[in-house]
Design a protein around this motif. Structure first.
Motif, mmCIF file in Angstrom:
data_model
loop_
_atom_site.group_PDB
_atom_site.id
_atom_site.type_symbol
_atom_site.label_atom_id
_atom_site.label_comp_id
_atom_site.label_asym_id
_atom_site.label_seq_id
_atom_site.Cartn_x
_atom_site.Cartn_y
_atom_site.Cartn_z
ATOM 1 N N ILE A 106 0.837 -1.197 0.000
ATOM 2 C CA ILE A 106 0.000 0.000 0.000
ATOM 3 C C ILE A 106 0.874 1.249 0.000
ATOM 4 O O ILE A 106 0.607 2.214 -0.728
ATOM 5 C CB ILE A 106 -0.948 -0.007 1.220
ATOM 6 N N GLN A 107 1.946 1.228 0.807
ATOM 7 C CA GLN A 107 2.863 2.368 0.850
ATOM 8 C C GLN A 107 3.518 2.597 -0.509
ATOM 9 O O GLN A 107 3.649 3.735 -0.966
ATOM 10 C CB GLN A 107 3.945 2.129 1.912
ATOM 11 N N GLU A 108 3.905 1.516 -1.160
ATOM 12 C CA GLU A 108 4.542 1.638 -2.475
ATOM 13 C C GLU A 108 3.597 2.285 -3.476
ATOM 14 O O GLU A 108 4.002 3.152 -4.260
ATOM 15 C CB GLU A 108 4.966 0.248 -2.973
ATOM 16 N N GLU A 109 2.335 1.842 -3.458
ATOM 17 C CA GLU A 109 1.355 2.419 -4.380
ATOM 18 C C GLU A 109 1.155 3.908 -4.096
ATOM 19 O O GLU A 109 1.096 4.730 -5.006
ATOM 20 C CB GLU A 109 0.013 1.676 -4.270
ATOM 21 N N CYS A 110 1.062 4.250 -2.827
ATOM 22 C CA CYS A 110 0.858 5.649 -2.448
ATOM 23 C C CYS A 110 2.063 6.500 -2.844
ATOM 24 O O CYS A 110 1.921 7.601 -3.374
ATOM 25 C CB CYS A 110 0.614 5.747 -0.950
ATOM 26 N N ASN A 111 3.257 5.988 -2.592
ATOM 27 C CA ASN A 111 4.475 6.730 -2.912
ATOM 28 C C ASN A 111 4.619 7.002 -4.402
ATOM 29 O O ASN A 111 5.203 8.014 -4.806
ATOM 30 C CB ASN A 111 5.702 5.961 -2.420
ATOM 31 N N ASN A 112 4.111 6.089 -5.205
ATOM 32 C CA ASN A 112 4.276 6.209 -6.661
ATOM 33 C C ASN A 112 3.045 6.722 -7.397
ATOM 34 O O ASN A 112 2.982 6.642 -8.625
ATOM 35 C CB ASN A 112 4.700 4.840 -7.223
ATOM 36 N N GLY A 113 2.082 7.233 -6.657
ATOM 37 C CA GLY A 113 0.919 7.828 -7.303
ATOM 38 C C GLY A 113 -0.112 6.839 -7.800
ATOM 39 O O GLY A 113 -0.872 7.121 -8.722
ATOM 40 N N PHE A 114 -0.148 5.639 -7.204
ATOM 41 C CA PHE A 114 -1.133 4.593 -7.521
ATOM 42 C C PHE A 114 -1.124 4.166 -8.986
ATOM 43 O O PHE A 114 -2.141 4.269 -9.679
ATOM 44 C CB PHE A 114 -2.548 5.054 -7.128
ATOM 45 N N PRO A 115 -0.004 3.626 -9.461
ATOM 46 C CA PRO A 115 0.028 3.116 -10.840
ATOM 47 C C PRO A 115 -0.942 1.963 -11.058
ATOM 48 O O PRO A 115 -1.392 1.725 -12.164
ATOM 49 C CB PRO A 115 1.491 2.680 -11.018
ATOM 50 N N ILE A 116 -1.288 1.246 -9.956
ATOM 51 C CA ILE A 116 -2.185 0.097 -10.070
ATOM 52 C C ILE A 116 -3.569 0.535 -10.548
ATOM 53 O O ILE A 116 -4.302 -0.249 -11.163
ATOM 54 C CB ILE A 116 -2.280 -0.646 -8.724
ATOM 55 N N PHE A 117 -3.945 1.790 -10.286
ATOM 56 C CA PHE A 117 -5.250 2.302 -10.718
ATOM 57 C C PHE A 117 -5.285 2.570 -12.218
ATOM 58 O O PHE A 117 -6.366 2.694 -12.796
ATOM 59 C CB PHE A 117 -5.599 3.592 -9.973
ATOM 60 N N GLU A 118 -4.134 2.668 -12.822
ATOM 61 C CA GLU A 118 -4.093 3.041 -14.239
ATOM 62 C C GLU A 118 -3.754 1.882 -15.157
ATOM 63 O O GLU A 118 -3.585 2.062 -16.354
ATOM 64 C CB GLU A 118 -3.085 4.179 -14.437
ATOM 65 N N LYS A 119 -3.641 0.686 -14.584
ATOM 66 C CA LYS A 119 -3.330 -0.486 -15.407
ATOM 67 C C LYS A 119 -4.546 -0.882 -16.247
ATOM 68 O O LYS A 119 -5.677 -0.747 -15.798
ATOM 69 C CB LYS A 119 -2.910 -1.660 -14.516
#
Length: 459
Positions: A446-459
């Protein structure tokens, strides 16, 4: 992650200040270095909440954390392997996610009105038929009351497709003895007092058998479903209080969980005394009104079904449910009655919960070891957050990005402590059955996603 009443983190500080956010104090550099050292040893960095600094923990928090420490003692004695010391991957270095990414994601998660209408029409038809069948064609369940819709669909929290529905079928009981089964306050044995209740047939040695009652309830649902060939009865799941039926609507598989429950019209269990802390959020009068409502018990147990305590088998116990109150809290959700109404201020409470649920769903698809982190943990985290950040001004929709980061910070802190108290029963830790290793693993992702601007939301 940043926000009011929260510590500031490296690199995200400048961004938050430029946006005009009010910050109380930055973490001293010495503490940040210690946090970084812990992060590099393989655990998520600890975040100190300034609102809790120097204060005494509540009894529920202490009990929850003590239980978590006790249950994970073996895990703590095992040395964790060190993570590669790569400063670039220091999880403290948050990047403020773009609000546009979050809002774009919320748009994708919206359910189309026509899909909602088509699915609800099919589901309502079956629910009405089940209720009528129980009243007219059974003796045991003829006193069933009006079906009680619960769950994310009826709380307007469902995302993507209207494919899951939950409906409780309440059977009222008068003059019962409810005793706790175990020490967490979530499970109970039920005994009917003298009387002519149609549920007497399910009593064994003065204990109302949850397993026998659920078995007959399932048989009755099966009989009713024969008149609806488009619906299929799913296989019985262990420790599941619901009878699940599925069908297809516009090529989308729809599932309906019909949940047997008994409605108890008496004082809430003592374990709820320290729960439902909504005084600052919705007011003392609202809390008192909720506690005057009945509560519900569903046929669900934990652990082995043959486990016995005081002559009662686990399979014959009931779990307490406050789904009706949760639904009402989410529906009202604002500290002001005009919140999210025409002419009122729009808040982002529901939006934040939808995003957290979606994030968990995507992470589960990516890694099956996260499957047991149910969406209920996300809802519980939001309820606690609404109680601590009670004002509508704390949840302005224009502050969606900051509010979502704060909610994620709450969730990550719970994972790091492996402690998330049930909102109604603080003595129950919703994360007690999950290992510390898995909790830390999810916290890092979760921290990784937050730190990187949530790339998982744009897949």
């Amino acid at each position: 992650m940043t926000g009011k009443g929260r510590p500031q983190k490296a690199n995200s500080l400048d961004t938050a200040e430029k946006q005009g956010a009010k910050k109380k104090e930055a973490i001293p550099s010495e503490k940040m270095e210690k946090s970084q050292e812990k992060s590099l040893e393989g655990e998520p960095p600890k975040v100190t909440n300034p609102t809790k600094k120097g204060t005494t923990k509540t009894k529920p928090e202490k009990r929850c954390e003590e239980k978590a420490e006790l249950q994970s003692s073996e895990e703590m004695t095992q040395k964790q392997p060190e993570a590669p010391k790569d400063p670039k991957k220091d999880l403290r270095e948050d990047k403020t996610p773009k609000a546009s990414v979050l809002k774009k994601t919320l748009e994708k998660l919206k359910i189309k009105p026509q899909a909602r209408s088509d699915a609800s029409e099919v589901v309502n038809k079956l629910v009405e038929a089940v209720s009528t069948h129980l009243k007219k064609n059974t003796k045991s369940f003829e006193e069933v009351e009006r079906p009680l819709p619960t769950g994310s669909y009826y709380e307007n929290l469902k995302i993507s497709d209207p494919d899951e529905f939950d409906v409780m079928m309440p059977i009222p009981v008068e003059r019962v003895i409810v005793e706790p089964f175990g020490d967490d306050g979530a499970f109970y044995s039920v005994a009917l007092k003298r009387g002519n209740s149609p549920l007497k047939k399910f009593q064994e040695e003065d204990i109302l058998s949850a397993s026998k009652m659920l078995e007959e309830f399932r048989d009755e649902i099966k009989k009713c479903a024969k008149d609806f060939p488009e619906w299929k009865l799913s296989r019985k799941k262990k420790r599941c209080p619901a009878v699940t039926l599925t069908t297809e609507v516009n090529s989308v598989t729809i599932s309906l969980d019909v949940v047997l429950c008994i409605m108890v019209k008496s004082q809430w269990p003592l374990f709820t005394t320290d729960g439902l802390q909504i005084e600052k959020w919705q007011g003392t009068k609202e809390k008192q009104a909720y506690r005057r409502k009945p509560y519900y018990l569903v046929p669900k147990y934990q652990g082995r079904e043959t486990e016995e305590k005081n002559g009662v088998l686990a399979k014959d116990t009931w779990r307490v449910s406050f789904s009706h109150v949760e639904k009402d809290l989410i529906k009202k959700h604002g500290s002001e009655k005009t919140c999210c109404e025409t002419g009122g201020e729009r808040c982002c409470r529901k939006a934040c919960l939808k995003l957290l649920k979606h994030l968990l769903s995507l992470l589960k698809e990516e890694d099956s070891s996260f499957d047991e982190f149910y969406s209920y943990t996300a809802k519980t985290t939001l309820l606690h957050a609404c109680s601590s950040r009670a004002k509508d001004s704390d949840w302005k929709y224009s502050d969606l990005s900051d509010c979502f980061q704060l909610l994620l910070q709450d969730y990550v802190e719970n994972l790091e402590k492996r402690c998330l108290p049930n909102f109604f029963i603080p003595s129950q830790n919703l994360l007690c059955g999950l290992s510390r290793t898995r909790c830390n693993k999810l916290a890092r992702r979760i921290q990784e996603e937050c730190n990187n601007g949530f790339p998982i939301f744009e897949k």
